[in-house]
Design a protein around this motif. Structure first.
Motif, PDB file in Angstrom:
ATOM      1  N   SER A   1      27.858 173.446  92.536  1.00 61.66           N
ATOM      2  CA  SER A   1      26.644 173.679  91.751  1.00 61.66           C
ATOM      3  C   SER A   1      26.960 174.176  90.336  1.00 61.66           C
ATOM      4  CB  SER A   1      25.746 174.702  92.467  1.00 61.66           C
ATOM      5  OG  SER A   1      26.407 175.948  92.599  1.00 61.66           O
ATOM      6  N   THR A   2      28.237 174.203  89.971  1.00 58.30           N
ATOM      7  CA  THR A   2      28.627 174.559  88.602  1.00 58.30           C
ATOM      8  C   THR A   2      28.503 173.323  87.714  1.00 58.30           C
ATOM      9  OG1 THR A   2      30.147 176.254  89.386  1.00 58.30           O
ATOM     10  CG2 THR A   2      30.499 175.425  87.150  1.00 58.30           C
ATOM     11  N   LEU A   3      27.962 173.501  86.503  1.00 57.95           N
ATOM     12  CA  LEU A   3      27.699 172.365  85.625  1.00 57.95           C
ATOM     13  C   LEU A   3      28.929 172.004  84.800  1.00 57.95           C
ATOM     14  CD1 LEU A   3      24.113 173.274  84.330  1.00 57.95           C
ATOM     15  CD2 LEU A   3      24.808 172.026  86.389  1.00 57.95           C
ATOM     16  N   ALA A   4      29.288 170.720  84.850  1.00 59.32           N
ATOM     17  CA  ALA A   4      30.393 170.201  84.031  1.00 59.32           C
ATOM     18  C   ALA A   4      29.864 169.486  82.795  1.00 59.32           C
ATOM     19  CB  ALA A   4      31.266 169.256  84.839  1.00 59.32           C
ATOM     20  N   THR A   5      28.647 168.951  82.882  1.00 61.15           N
ATOM     21  CA  THR A   5      28.040 168.251  81.743  1.00 61.15           C
ATOM     22  C   THR A   5      26.568 168.644  81.633  1.00 61.15           C
ATOM     23  OG1 THR A   5      27.453 166.314  83.097  1.00 61.15           O
ATOM     24  CG2 THR A   5      29.588 166.259  81.960  1.00 61.15           C
ATOM     25  N   VAL A   6      26.099 168.737  80.420  1.00 64.05           N
ATOM     26  CA  VAL A   6      24.675 168.952  80.132  1.00 64.05           C
ATOM     27  C   VAL A   6      24.286 167.969  79.045  1.00 64.05           C
ATOM     28  CG1 VAL A   6      22.910 170.546  79.306  1.00 64.05           C
ATOM     29  CG2 VAL A   6      24.743 171.383  80.778  1.00 64.05           C
ATOM     30  N   SER A   7      23.470 166.969  79.386  1.00 65.23           N
ATOM     31  CA  SER A   7      23.065 165.953  78.417  1.00 65.23           C
ATOM     32  C   SER A   7      22.039 166.535  77.442  1.00 65.23           C
ATOM     33  CB  SER A   7      22.459 164.747  79.146  1.00 65.23           C
ATOM     34  OG  SER A   7      22.041 163.764  78.219  1.00 65.23           O
ATOM     35  N   SER A   8      22.160 166.136  76.198  1.00 68.14           N
ATOM     36  CA  SER A   8      21.228 166.639  75.187  1.00 68.14           C
ATOM     37  C   SER A   8      19.945 165.824  75.122  1.00 68.14           C
ATOM     38  CB  SER A   8      21.897 166.641  73.811  1.00 68.14           C
ATOM     39  OG  SER A   8      22.309 165.327  73.463  1.00 68.14           O
ATOM     40  N   CYS A   9      19.891 164.670  75.835  1.00 74.24           N
ATOM     41  CA  CYS A   9      18.693 163.831  75.757  1.00 74.24           C
ATOM     42  C   CYS A   9      18.465 163.131  77.088  1.00 74.24           C
ATOM     43  CB  CYS A   9      18.859 162.788  74.644  1.00 74.24           C
ATOM     44  SG  CYS A   9      20.142 161.574  75.033  1.00 74.24           S
ATOM     45  N   VAL A  10      17.338 162.437  77.167  1.00 73.99           N
ATOM     46  CA  VAL A  10      17.052 161.554  78.298  1.00 73.99           C
ATOM     47  C   VAL A  10      17.480 160.154  77.871  1.00 73.99           C
ATOM     48  CG1 VAL A  10      15.293 160.627  79.835  1.00 73.99           C
ATOM     49  CG2 VAL A  10      15.087 162.974  78.973  1.00 73.99           C
ATOM     50  N   PRO A  11      18.615 159.650  78.353  1.00 73.27           N
ATOM     51  CA  PRO A  11      19.102 158.339  77.902  1.00 73.27           C
ATOM     52  C   PRO A  11      18.101 157.244  78.234  1.00 73.27           C
ATOM     53  CG  PRO A  11      20.809 159.530  79.087  1.00 73.27           C
ATOM     54  CD  PRO A  11      19.521 160.258  79.315  1.00 73.27           C
ATOM     55  N   ALA A  12      18.010 156.271  77.354  1.00 76.14           N
ATOM     56  CA  ALA A  12      17.097 155.158  77.565  1.00 76.14           C
ATOM     57  C   ALA A  12      17.605 154.271  78.693  1.00 76.14           C
ATOM     58  CB  ALA A  12      16.962 154.342  76.277  1.00 76.14           C
ATOM     59  N   GLU A  13      16.714 153.429  79.219  1.00 74.18           N
ATOM     60  CA  GLU A  13      17.077 152.555  80.326  1.00 74.18           C
ATOM     61  C   GLU A  13      18.187 151.578  79.940  1.00 74.18           C
ATOM     62  OE1 GLU A  13      14.867 149.413  83.351  1.00 74.18           O
ATOM     63  OE2 GLU A  13      13.679 150.782  82.122  1.00 74.18           O
TER      64      GLU A  13
ATOM     65  N   ALA B   1      25.678 156.815  80.072  1.00 72.85           N
ATOM     66  CA  ALA B   1      24.504 157.615  80.418  1.00 72.85           C
ATOM     67  C   ALA B   1      24.447 158.907  79.615  1.00 72.85           C
ATOM     68  CB  ALA B   1      24.522 157.939  81.913  1.00 72.85           C
ATOM     69  N   GLN B   2      25.564 159.289  78.980  1.00 72.95           N
ATOM     70  CA  GLN B   2      25.590 160.515  78.197  1.00 72.95           C
ATOM     71  C   GLN B   2      25.320 160.258  76.709  1.00 72.95           C
ATOM     72  OE1 GLN B   2      25.783 163.373  79.783  1.00 72.95           O
ATOM     73  NE2 GLN B   2      25.950 162.222  81.679  1.00 72.95           N
ATOM     74  N   GLN B   3      25.186 158.988  76.314  1.00 69.39           N
ATOM     75  CA  GLN B   3      24.954 158.676  74.908  1.00 69.39           C
ATOM     76  C   GLN B   3      23.484 158.858  74.556  1.00 69.39           C
ATOM     77  OE1 GLN B   3      26.456 154.762  74.154  1.00 69.39           O
ATOM     78  NE2 GLN B   3      28.574 155.300  74.646  1.00 69.39           N
ATOM     79  N   CYS B   4      23.247 159.331  73.356  1.00 68.16           N
ATOM     80  CA  CYS B   4      21.872 159.586  72.920  1.00 68.16           C
ATOM     81  C   CYS B   4      21.597 158.848  71.622  1.00 68.16           C
ATOM     82  CB  CYS B   4      21.637 161.079  72.708  1.00 68.16           C
ATOM     83  SG  CYS B   4      21.783 162.055  74.221  1.00 68.16           S
ATOM     84  N   GLY B   5      20.399 158.260  71.540  1.00 64.98           N
ATOM     85  CA  GLY B   5      19.948 157.646  70.296  1.00 64.98           C
ATOM     86  C   GLY B   5      19.029 158.599  69.547  1.00 64.98           C
ATOM     87  N   GLN B   6      18.690 158.252  68.307  1.00 69.24           N
ATOM     88  CA  GLN B   6      17.863 159.136  67.481  1.00 69.24           C
ATOM     89  C   GLN B   6      16.461 159.317  68.057  1.00 69.24           C
ATOM     90  OE1 GLN B   6      17.877 157.527  63.517  1.00 69.24           O
ATOM     91  NE2 GLN B   6      19.932 158.311  63.064  1.00 69.24           N
TER      92      GLN B   6
ATOM     93  N   PRO C   1      14.274 161.388  73.673  1.00 69.26           N
ATOM     94  CA  PRO C   1      13.755 162.768  73.764  1.00 69.26           C
ATOM     95  C   PRO C   1      14.818 163.721  74.328  1.00 69.26           C
ATOM     96  CG  PRO C   1      12.907 161.422  75.565  1.00 69.26           C
ATOM     97  CD  PRO C   1      13.642 160.482  74.654  1.00 69.26           C
ATOM     98  N   ALA C   2      14.669 164.989  74.007  1.00 70.91           N
ATOM     99  CA  ALA C   2      15.596 165.999  74.516  1.00 70.91           C
ATOM    100  C   ALA C   2      15.483 166.083  76.033  1.00 70.91           C
ATOM    101  CB  ALA C   2      15.290 167.355  73.894  1.00 70.91           C
ATOM    102  N   SER C   3      16.619 166.327  76.672  1.00 70.60           N
ATOM    103  CA  SER C   3      16.633 166.398  78.135  1.00 70.60           C
ATOM    104  C   SER C   3      16.013 167.710  78.596  1.00 70.60           C
ATOM    105  CB  SER C   3      18.064 166.302  78.658  1.00 70.60           C
ATOM    106  OG  SER C   3      18.780 167.498  78.356  1.00 70.60           O
ATOM    107  N   PRO C   4      15.479 167.734  79.818  1.00 66.49           N
ATOM    108  CA  PRO C   4      14.958 168.986  80.367  1.00 66.49           C
ATOM    109  C   PRO C   4      16.017 170.093  80.396  1.00 66.49           C
ATOM    110  CG  PRO C   4      14.207 167.133  81.679  1.00 66.49           C
ATOM    111  CD  PRO C   4      15.199 166.585  80.699  1.00 66.49           C
ATOM    112  N   ALA C   5      17.267 169.733  80.672  1.00 62.82           N
ATOM    113  CA  ALA C   5      18.339 170.731  80.708  1.00 62.82           C
ATOM    114  C   ALA C   5      18.552 171.355  79.345  1.00 62.82           C
ATOM    115  CB  ALA C   5      19.635 170.085  81.198  1.00 62.82           C
TER     116      ALA C   5
END
Length: 443
Positions: free
Chosen positions: A154-166, A175-180, A183-187
Motif C-alpha cells: 500500500s506504499t505509493l511508488a507513483t503519483v500521476s499529476s493528471c487523468v491521462p486521456a483514453e 499512462a503516466q504522460q500528461c497533456g496540457q 485534468p489534474a488527477s484526484p491523487a
C-alpha cells in the motif's frame, strides 16, 4: 551495489548455504552415532583435497575443496560376511567390508554401527534426513511469515499529476504522460506523494495493493477519507476518484485485447496512484498450510523423477518449454541465486526484503529436496540404510513371532553393486540437468 558483484555474491551465499545444510545434515548422523557409541573417525564438509582440519578426541573435523556434499565416516557400517555366504576374495564387497571394519581394534568391535539395535540405526540414519526437513520448514516459515512474500504494497511508488486521456492506454509508461488539457488527477488534488503508505481507505484498513484497489472500486466516484503515513506521522486527506476509461489487464499482467486487436477498456474509478513492490507477510494461520504444500510438491517431484528428467531433456532439445516446477541442477540454482541477488541491485527497483525472501525460499527448497531425495530406499543414499534397518527389524520380529532363531543382521554389503549402479545413474542425471540448465535456463 554493482550488478556483477551482486550476482557473484548470490552464488557465494548459495554455496555457503549448501555447505551449512550439509554440515547440519551430517551432524544429524554424527551426534546420535557418537551418543550410541559408534566410532566416528572423520567428519568433513566437501570432497577432494583437504583444505583445513583439526582433531578433537578420536574424530578429525575439517573442510575439503569441493562443496558439493560432505560425509561423516561411521566405522562398521557393513557387517562381516556370513560363514555360509563368504565373499569372493578380492571382490569389491570384500574390500568394502575390510575398509568398514579394519580400523576397529579388538576391543572396539562393539562400537561397529552394524551392531546397533534397529531403532538406534534408524535414529542415526534418519537424523540427517530429518535435519534437512526441519531446516527446510524453518527457512520457508521465516521467509513467508517473517520476511513476507514479494507483492505490491500500500506504499505509493507513483503519483500521476493528471487523468491521462483514453489515447494513452497502450502501455503503463504512456499512462503516466500528461497533456496540457488533461485534468489534474484526484491523487494530485488530494496532495498524495510518492512514499506515502496508505493505512486505511474510507475506514477500511489496508496493507497491500489489492486491498487498496478493492476499496477504490467499492467507493466508486464518492469522496473517500484516506489515512496515509508520511515521515512517521499519519495524515488524513480527502480523495474524490473520477470515472474514466481505463485499460483492462489479463491475468498474466498484459493488456487485454479484443478480436480486432484493440485494447479492451472499461469505466472505473481512477485516482492516479501506483504501488511499490515490497513484501507481504503470510498470516500465521496460513504459513503451515503453504509449508506442507511445499513439502508435498517436493515429494511428488522425487517420485516422478523419470518423468521430470524426460521433460527437462525435451526442454533442452527445444521440444517444449522449461517448467519452473521441474528438476534443476546446482548450476541452475546458482544462476537463480545470482539473479535473485542482483535483481534491482543498482536501481533499487526490487527491495532487499523481496530478494531475501527469494534466497531463503531457495535454500528452504534445497533442504526439502535433500530430505525427499534421501528418502529413496537405495544405497548409497541414506534411505538405503534406513530400508536395510527396517528390513532387519521386520525379519527379527517375524522370527520371534514364529519362534525361530534370530536371523541376524541384514547384509547391506550385498547391495553395494546395485549402489554403484545407482551412483553412476545419479552422476549421469546431474550432468544431464547441468546441460539443460545451460541450454534452457530457468530464471
Amino acid at each position: 551495489m554493482n550488478a556483477t558483484f551482486a550476482y557473484v555474491l548470490g552464488i557465494v551465499i548459495l554455496i555457503i548455504g549448501i555447505g551449512l545444510s550439509v554440515a547440519l545434515h551430517e551432524l544429524g548422523h554424527m551426534i546420535p552415532a557418537k551418543r550410541f557409541g559408534v566410532k566416528v573417525p572423520e567428519y568433513f564438509i566437501g570432497f577432494g583435497p583437504r583444505l583445513w582440519s583439526f582433531r578433537r578426541g578420536e574424530t578429525e573435523y575439517g573442510v575439503k575443496a569441493i562443496w558439493l556434499g560432505g560425509y561423516v565416516r561411521l566405522l562398521g557400517m557393513l557387517p562381516p560376511a556370513s560363514p555360509s555366504r563368504p565373499d569372493k576374495p578380492g571382490s569389491s564387497v570384500a574390500q568394502a567390508r575390510e575398509e568398514s571394519l579394519g580400523e576397529l581394534g579388538p576391543d572396539e568391535q562393539e562400537r561397529a554401527f552394524y551392531r546397533l539395535s534397529v531403532p538406534r540405526k534408524l535414529v542415526v540414519m534418519a537424523g540427517g534426513i530429518l535435519t534437512n526437513l526441519v531446516l527446510g520448514i524453518v527457512l520457508l516459515a521465516v521467509a513467508m511469515g517473517v520476511v513476507g512474500q514479494p507483492g505490491y504494497t500500500s506504499t505509493l511508488a507513483t503519483v500521476s499529476s493528471c487523468v491521462p486521456a483514453e489515447r494513452d492506454l497502450t502501455s503503463a509508461s504512456q499512462a503516466q504522460q500528461c497533456g496540457q488539457d488533461d485534468p489534474a488527477s484526484p491523487a494530485a488534488q488530494a496532495g498524495l506523494q510518492v512514499g506515502d503508505e496508505i493505512v486505511s481507505w474510507n475506514g477500511a484498513a489496508v496493507s497491500q495493493w489489492s486491498e487498496v484497489q478493492q476499496a477504490i472500486a467499492d467507493g466508486g466516484a464518492q469522496t473517500a477519507t484516506v489515512v496515509v503515513e508520511r515521515d512517521g506521522e499519519q495524515l488524513s486527506v480527502q480523495v474524490t476518484p473520477v470515472l474514466a476509461q481505463r485499460a483492462v489487464y489479463a491475468e498474466d499482467g498484459t493488456l487485454a485485447k479484443d478480436s480486432a486487436g484493440q485494447v479492451v477498456t472499461q469505466e472505473r474509478a481512477y485516482v492516479g496512484i501506483g504501488p511499490a513492490l515490497g513484501t507481504i507477510r503470510v498470516p500465521a494461520g496460513e504459513v503451515a498450510g503453504q509449508v506442507v504444500s511445499a513439502v508435498g510438491q517436493t515429494l511428488k517431484a522425487i517420485v516422478t523423477i523419470p518423468t521430470g528428467l524426460y521433460h527437462a531433456v525435451a526442454a533442452g532439445l527445444g521440444l517444449e518449454e522449461r517448467s519452473p516446477q521441474g528438476l534443476i541442477s546446482l548450476v541452475g540454482m546458482g544462476r537463480i541465486a545470482g539473479e535473485v541477488s542482483s535483481a534491482g541491485a543498482q536501481t533499487g527497483a526490487v527491495p532487499f526484503s523481496a530478494r531475501l525472501f527469494s534466497m531463503l525460499s531457495l535454500l528452504g527448497s534445497l533442504n526439502l529436496a535433500l530430505f525427499a531425495f534421501n528418502l529413496i530406499p537405495l544405497l548409497p543414499l541414506d534411505g538405503g540404510h534406513v530400508a536395510g534397518a527396517c528390513w532387519e527389524g521386520l525379519r527379527r520380529c517375524w522370527a520371534r513371532l514364529r519362534g525361530l532363531p534370530d536371523p541376524g543382521y541384514v547384509d547391506t554389503a550385498r547391495m553395494l553393486p546395485l549402489g554403484q549402479v545407482v551412483f553412476v545413474l545419479l552422476v549421469v542425471m546431474a550432468l544431464v540437468l547441468i546441460w539443460v540448465d545451460i541450454v534452457a535456463p530457468l530464471s
